[in-house]
Design an enzyme around this catalytic site. Sequence first.
Site, PDB file in Angstrom:
ATOM      1  N   SER A  95       0.838  -1.200   0.000  1.00 45.41           N
ATOM      2  CA  SER A  95       0.000   0.000   0.000  1.00 45.41           C
ATOM      3  C   SER A  95       0.870   1.247   0.000  1.00 45.41           C
ATOM      4  O   SER A  95       1.675   1.451   0.924  1.00 45.41           O
ATOM      5  CB  SER A  95      -0.894   0.013   1.240  1.00 45.41           C
ATOM      6  OG  SER A  95      -1.364   1.332   1.452  1.00 45.41           O
TER       7      SER A  95
ATOM      8  N   HIS B 294      -1.331  -1.361  -4.180  1.00 35.29           N
ATOM      9  CA  HIS B 294      -2.576  -1.014  -3.494  1.00 35.29           C
ATOM     10  C   HIS B 294      -2.628   0.503  -3.252  1.00 35.29           C
ATOM     11  O   HIS B 294      -1.702   1.082  -2.686  1.00 35.29           O
ATOM     12  CB  HIS B 294      -2.624  -1.774  -2.162  1.00 35.29           C
ATOM     13  CG  HIS B 294      -3.903  -1.622  -1.410  1.00 35.29           C
ATOM     14  ND1 HIS B 294      -5.034  -2.351  -1.697  1.00 35.29           N
ATOM     15  CD2 HIS B 294      -4.238  -0.826  -0.355  1.00 35.29           C
ATOM     16  CE1 HIS B 294      -6.008  -2.021  -0.854  1.00 35.29           C
ATOM     17  NE2 HIS B 294      -5.551  -1.090  -0.032  1.00 35.29           N
TER      18      HIS B 294
ATOM     19  N   ASP C  65      -4.817   3.539  -1.586  1.00 40.20           N
ATOM     20  CA  ASP C  65      -5.862   3.860  -0.612  1.00 40.20           C
ATOM     21  C   ASP C  65      -6.413   5.254  -0.852  1.00 40.20           C
ATOM     22  O   ASP C  65      -5.720   6.252  -0.662  1.00 40.20           O
ATOM     23  CB  ASP C  65      -5.288   3.762   0.807  1.00 40.20           C
ATOM     24  CG  ASP C  65      -5.091   2.317   1.219  1.00 40.20           C
ATOM     25  OD1 ASP C  65      -6.048   1.536   1.103  1.00 40.20           O
ATOM     26  OD2 ASP C  65      -3.974   1.955   1.644  1.00 40.20           O
TER      27      ASP C  65
ATOM     28  N   MET D  82      -9.019   8.039   0.277  1.00 33.38           N
ATOM     29  CA  MET D  82      -9.818   8.430   1.457  1.00 33.38           C
ATOM     30  C   MET D  82     -10.345   9.853   1.268  1.00 33.38           C
ATOM     31  O   MET D  82      -9.618  10.719   0.771  1.00 33.38           O
ATOM     32  CB  MET D  82      -8.941   8.371   2.706  1.00 33.38           C
ATOM     33  CG  MET D  82      -8.285   7.021   2.931  1.00 33.38           C
ATOM     34  SD  MET D  82      -7.393   6.973   4.487  1.00 33.38           S
ATOM     35  CE  MET D  82      -6.601   5.358   4.364  1.00 33.38           C
TER      36      MET D  82
ATOM     37  N   HIS E 214      -8.563   0.976  -3.626  1.00 30.55           N
ATOM     38  CA  HIS E 214      -9.451   0.773  -2.478  1.00 30.55           C
ATOM     39  C   HIS E 214     -10.127   2.104  -2.155  1.00 30.55           C
ATOM     40  O   HIS E 214      -9.486   3.020  -1.631  1.00 30.55           O
ATOM     41  CB  HIS E 214      -8.587   0.264  -1.304  1.00 30.55           C
ATOM     42  CG  HIS E 214      -9.338   0.034  -0.033  1.00 30.55           C
ATOM     43  ND1 HIS E 214      -8.696  -0.196   1.173  1.00 30.55           N
ATOM     44  CD2 HIS E 214     -10.675  -0.007   0.242  1.00 30.55           C
ATOM     45  CE1 HIS E 214      -9.604  -0.366   2.123  1.00 30.55           C
ATOM     46  NE2 HIS E 214     -10.802  -0.246   1.589  1.00 30.55           N
TER      47      HIS E 214
ATOM     48  N   MET F 151     -12.238   4.319  -0.035  1.00 33.57           N
ATOM     49  CA  MET F 151     -12.845   4.544   1.282  1.00 33.57           C
ATOM     50  C   MET F 151     -13.519   5.910   1.212  1.00 33.57           C
ATOM     51  O   MET F 151     -13.084   6.884   1.822  1.00 33.57           O
ATOM     52  CB  MET F 151     -11.764   4.492   2.362  1.00 33.57           C
ATOM     53  CG  MET F 151     -11.282   3.072   2.622  1.00 33.57           C
ATOM     54  SD  MET F 151      -9.661   3.018   3.389  1.00 33.57           S
ATOM     55  CE  MET F 151      -8.654   3.172   1.935  1.00 33.57           C
TER      56      MET F 151
ATOM     57  N   MET G  66     -11.290  -6.133   6.085  1.00 35.00           N
ATOM     58  CA  MET G  66     -10.474  -5.135   6.778  1.00 35.00           C
ATOM     59  C   MET G  66     -10.087  -5.690   8.147  1.00 35.00           C
ATOM     60  O   MET G  66     -10.953  -6.088   8.933  1.00 35.00           O
ATOM     61  CB  MET G  66     -11.249  -3.821   6.948  1.00 35.00           C
ATOM     62  CG  MET G  66     -11.566  -3.093   5.647  1.00 35.00           C
ATOM     63  SD  MET G  66     -10.125  -2.805   4.601  1.00 35.00           S
ATOM     64  CE  MET G  66      -9.104  -1.773   5.681  1.00 35.00           C
TER      65      MET G  66
ATOM     66  N   ASP H 107      -6.605  -6.663   4.475  1.00 32.90           N
ATOM     67  CA  ASP H 107      -5.996  -5.328   4.497  1.00 32.90           C
ATOM     68  C   ASP H 107      -5.947  -4.777   5.918  1.00 32.90           C
ATOM     69  O   ASP H 107      -6.984  -4.564   6.548  1.00 32.90           O
ATOM     70  CB  ASP H 107      -6.826  -4.402   3.593  1.00 32.90           C
ATOM     71  CG  ASP H 107      -6.210  -3.023   3.413  1.00 32.90           C
ATOM     72  OD1 ASP H 107      -5.111  -2.780   3.939  1.00 32.90           O
ATOM     73  OD2 ASP H 107      -6.851  -2.187   2.741  1.00 32.90           O
TER      74      ASP H 107
HETATM   75  C1  DX5 Z   1      -6.269   1.237   5.967  1.00 37.34           C
HETATM   76  C2  DX5 Z   1      -5.849   1.060   4.528  1.00 37.34           C
HETATM   77  C3  DX5 Z   1      -4.768   0.057   4.416  1.00 37.34           C
HETATM   78  C4  DX5 Z   1      -3.484   0.501   5.062  1.00 37.34           C
HETATM   79  C5  DX5 Z   1      -2.613  -0.663   5.321  1.00 37.34           C
HETATM   80  O1  DX5 Z   1      -7.128   2.287   6.065  1.00 37.34           O
HETATM   81  O2  DX5 Z   1      -6.937   0.620   3.755  1.00 37.34           O
HETATM   82  O3  DX5 Z   1      -4.557  -0.326   3.062  1.00 37.34           O
HETATM   83  O4  DX5 Z   1      -2.787   1.413   4.284  1.00 37.34           O
HETATM   84  O5  DX5 Z   1      -1.495  -0.204   6.014  1.00 37.34           O
HETATM   85  P1  DX5 Z   1      -0.777  -1.121   7.106  1.00 37.34           P
HETATM   86  O6  DX5 Z   1      -0.268  -2.328   6.372  1.00 37.34           O
HETATM   87  O7  DX5 Z   1       0.322  -0.245   7.595  1.00 37.34           O
HETATM   88  O8  DX5 Z   1      -1.793  -1.458   8.143  1.00 37.34           O
HETATM   89 ZN    ZN Z   2      -6.481  -0.363   1.736  1.00 37.09          ZN
END
Ligand code: DX5
Ligand code: ZN
Length: 218
Positions: free
Chosen positions: A7, A32, A34, A36, A65, A67, A136, A174
């Site tokens: 990620s 990956h 993320d 947000m 991903h 969010m 998750m 994840d």
């Molecule tokens: C959490 C994200 C994850 C996160 C994982 O909100 O969706 O993808 O970046 O990071 P680690 O491996 O550090 O928990």
């Molecule tokens: Zn993620």
Amino acid sequence: MKKIAPSILSADLARLADEVKDVIQAGADWIHVDVMDGHFVPNITIGPVVIKALKKVVSIPLDVHLMIENADLYLDAFIEAGADILTVQAEACTHLHRTVHAIKDKGIKAGVALNPATPLESLAYILPDLDLVMIMTVNPGFGGQEFIPAMLPKIERLKGSIAKQKLNCEIEVDGGIKVANIGEVARRGGDIFVAGSGIFGARDRKETITKMRREIGA
Ligand code: DX5
Ligand code: ZN
């Protein structure tokens, strides 16, 4: 085939292209990303413009991903930017069936992520349509959080129902994945493993991914 997806949330974003090339050389299968929005989760990260830029330097699949709330409004933008897999959060989609099919109709893979407190039952009528379910193992919003062990039986149960229904659906896990726990997560049924801090924060990324692969038998 089991896959490892670093990620970029834990990468040095000022050097994103180099960071991504580094983990690809170290053996990453997917990247990956993320996304947000500051509403669904209490953090704001990146959007389609960064994914479009990444696509130019990344040869392996971009695993995006979302969010975010109102994902339907942004699906086309993420797909046009170069997402190969789009995963939405079940909790953020009122019309999940419509959203999943809107993604699939564009010819890319569709996934649904479940927060730790969301039961597997919420996917009962959509599971056959999914390319992946993302379990998750932290509450989303930040990298570097602690893995929640109570999610192990959830992964195991999901694996069982996918097998029972003979579905072609992978399980992505994840949050908080490290060399020390990835083997157990794989034994419970994980297929794709997201690791942010566990890979980007490692002293030797190649050694870390190699160890992770050994643990998951990939
Ligand atoms: C959490 C994200 C994850 C996160 C994982 O909100 O969706 O993808 O970046 O990071 P680690 O491996 O550090 O928990
Ligand atoms: Zn993620």
